[in-house]
Scaffold this active site. Sequence first.
Site, PDB file in Angstrom:
ATOM      1  N   ARG A  82      39.570 -30.713  74.979  1.00 53.02           N
ATOM      2  CA  ARG A  82      39.603 -31.567  73.780  1.00 53.02           C
ATOM      3  C   ARG A  82      38.183 -32.005  73.391  1.00 53.02           C
ATOM      4  NH1 ARG A  82      43.048 -35.078  70.925  1.00 53.02           N
ATOM      5  NH2 ARG A  82      42.364 -37.239  70.822  1.00 53.02           N
ATOM      6  N   TYR A  98      17.110 -27.203  71.631  1.00 53.77           N
ATOM      7  CA  TYR A  98      15.777 -27.212  71.036  1.00 53.77           C
ATOM      8  C   TYR A  98      14.710 -27.051  72.114  1.00 53.77           C
ATOM      9  CZ  TYR A  98      11.749 -28.904  68.356  1.00 53.77           C
ATOM     10  OH  TYR A  98      10.531 -29.018  67.751  1.00 53.77           O
TER      11      TYR A  98
END
Length: 304
Positions: free
Chosen positions: A251, A295
């Site tokens: 979930r 990143y």
Amino acid sequence: MEEKKGTRQKETGRFAGFLLYLNEQKRASANTIQAYLRDAALLDGFLGFQSDWDYQKADLPAIRRYFSFLQERGLSSSTILCRRASLGCYFDYLIRLGVVSENLPRQTPVPPRSRKMPEILTAQQVDRLLSAPAGDSFKSRRDRALLELLYAGGLRVSELLGADVTDVNLQLGFLHVRGPWARDLPLYPSTVQPLWDYLDGCRQSVVQEGSESALFLNRVGRRMSRQGIWKLLKDYAWQAGLEPVSPQQLRHSLAVHLLQNGASLEEVRAVLGHSARASTQIYARLFQQTLQQKYQKIHPRGRQ
């Protein structure tokens, strides 16, 4: 064991009206009903009440004393918040009955619970997990459909177990989710096809005499249990080379994947059936955390 059984029967008799409300109005699961009746009975005991109408004498200081009592007993913030949710539902019933005019539990502040950031699976790990059931046996077809639906809808275990065959419309491609967080969820083709294979191909083969409305059945034609779902996930996670996976982890993973693919927080909230925005905010933090990690991996100087 006999004492526990007697206590449950007493709760059911005392809260017969509340039980009917939970069944017919809230369409609550069996586990939710059991917890809500227990919590209402505990409040009864603390206040010395014996009927719904006794709550005409209840006031905010008395309810706040009860929650202070729970804190003094060392209950966690999460547990106390669950108690407040169940008692808030009980007071909704009392308001409907005309006993009280205000929802006192919801007016009672509870210390916020410390949130541990949930672990999420990558999209590739989810693919491996959903591809784990192999073959054309009843179990394989059922489990493929079950895993696809569990992830596709970001369903709670209670929502998955409570689903009936009539809640699925494969021609239009949607699932009606029952319970306190009722909603209609669209289904994508890769979820619809395994459901067709299961419903048309083999579900009827295990149905016993009479009719069984449950969407997902065990091998003897009965509604699956919570333990069965957890074992199934554990086994397929092992086959996929993953650490044990929980339904809640799937979930959480869906929520982050939706954000990664451009969904808004409100859209994620609608899919997961969150009543409070704060429940969805945690996924925004997870999303930012994931972006930061990615990143740092891809930036030329990110590892320096």
